[in-house]
Design a protein around this motif. Sequence first.
Motif, short mmCIF file in Angstrom:
data_model
loop_
_atom_site.label_atom_id
_atom_site.label_comp_id
_atom_site.label_asym_id
_atom_site.label_seq_id
_atom_site.Cartn_x
_atom_site.Cartn_y
_atom_site.Cartn_z
N CYS A 131 -5.22 2.24 5.36
CA CYS A 131 -4.73 0.92 5.00
C CYS A 131 -5.73 -0.13 5.46
N CYS A 143 -3.12 -2.36 8.18
CA CYS A 143 -2.58 -1.82 9.42
C CYS A 143 -3.32 -0.53 9.78
N TYR A 185 -2.50 2.60 9.43
CA TYR A 185 -2.15 3.84 8.73
C TYR A 185 -3.39 4.52 8.16
N CYS A 218 -0.07 1.07 0.96
CA CYS A 218 0.27 1.62 2.28
C CYS A 218 1.78 1.83 2.41
N CYS A 239 3.09 -0.84 5.41
CA CYS A 239 3.11 -2.29 5.27
C CYS A 239 2.92 -2.75 3.83
ZN LIG Z 1 -0.55 -0.66 6.16
#
Ligand SMILES: [Zn+2]
Length: 574
Positions: A224, A227, A229, A395, A398
């Motif tokens: 991502c 964030c 991830y 993602c 988020c």
């Molecule tokens: Zn994310």
Amino acid sequence: MRYSKYLLPTLKEIPSEAEVPSHQLMLRAGMIRKLTSGIYSYLPLGLRSIRKVEGIIREEMNRAGAIEVLLPIVLPAELWQETHRWEEYGKELLRFKDRHNRDYCMGPTQEEVITDIARREIRSYRQMPINLFQIQTKFRDEIRPRFGVMRAREFIMKDGYSFDVDEKNADESYQKMYDAYSRVFARCGLKFKVVEAESGLIGGHFSHEFMVLAETGEEIIVSCTHCSYAANIEKAEFKRSDRTSRSEDPNLFKPLQKVRTPNQRTVEEVTQFLSVSPKELVKTLIFETDKGPIAALVRGDHEINEKKLKAILGTENLQLASEETVEEITHAPKGFAGPLGLSIPVLADLDIQSMVNFVTGGNQKDAHLLHVNIGRDFHISQFVDLRKFTQGDRCPLCGGETRWDKGIEVGHIFKLGTKYSKAMGAAYLDEQGKERIIVMGTYGIGVGRTVAAAIEQSYDEHGIIFPMPIAPFQVLILPVNMKIDLIRETAEELYRILLDEGVEVLLDDREETPGVKFKDADLIGIPLKLTLGERNLNKGLVEIKKRRTGEVLLIKKEEAVSGIREMIRMEIEG
Ligand SMILES: [Zn+2]
């Protein structure tokens, strides 16, 4: 080390057997030699790099409180039968008999051995947590070994196992290894990403892979941009579009229509032929499983994730149906399968729920159907999450945009739970004197693969560019002509002082032409090259060149040693 007395057989030509840069360069730089398919010898230069990686692993394991052991490579079948892996592990397990006709295997991984030690030696909760690791040779009889030591049959691996009283403590042990592994790869001087290897959303973060980023990597990593991830594409989750239901207005449904599509089988062929987008087509794939055949539907621009399908069906035994089975079930050759009139279960990806008037195969040679609609034309046994991550997916945490990178897996940490301890009866007595099952974790690093991955990440057209922390030598002294007294004497003097100072130095004392020496220097990729030429030495100067940046420094001979030590310190400490 003196080059003239060393075993460093460099090659001018790219060996034809080698497909990827690291394999080519490790052969050319004289680091490895092939003995037979997937089995390699490490020559001195290669071994030095291996030892460097091992050294960093040992230091970080010790720092994390893990304890080193050394387990056998030849393992008795009985242990493997206890966990049923003797039967379940495929042909990658190399099985053989000894002179007494007893069954053995070469260890591909050592969970059984270590669990056997745990059940004998761990009695009380007071003995845990404990984490045991080893650095040892493993054997997996890969069907198609390739890429040199990257995917060899015999390979050097660090494997470790943690033992805890309960899940909560096991999570802490896992986190410790997560942190230790992150430090190992950072200290090796590698750019890497840690990705979720199992579904991170369902059931917690139980497995992570450590990926060295490299253009030539075989694994695709989704991460991502907003964030933290990150996941292997095989396991990546994504945010589903909110539109999961369709309008039920029957006026929307156009009349079903059969069209001729001679020899148009693939999504690309059919959509071009019919002038529709792949997003308007539904692919029908027939799978054979141990529970009978099933049909799986995904949108034309999507791919089935077989791992997800296996999990949904609760079976490991699943493969695309053969041509004959497809004909038997759909009454049409491969390429014309559709969901209408099938008498087997039909699973559909969630994204199909909102589709109307789509294209499918016609279950008839050279025919497809237009304006197919679920409910009116056929029924779905189950809507499920079936597909792989696709470019443009967002993602799962988020909803942010994602990016793709290529990587090489060098480490893997995994929470095992009680799989092995339960099967093998590894139990302890808790504070109340009650017997409980030990909770385990398993942690691996491919040592040879880490060296290969470092090369994949860092090389140029001239050769390897080693990161300082895992370079076979830190400095190469290159006297351009050993026959000139001033050069030879300075080379010998600096060589001796650097050795005394604990610097890892290779002196190219060969009576080769400067051209040959410079070529070999670039090929073997030692981070610092100290060149001694007559003109500079007459002015009291020596030349230091950094392999990575190409930066050249002319410094006073007297300051060469302190300058080199400082450069090494900077590169090792980052
Ligand atoms: Zn994310």
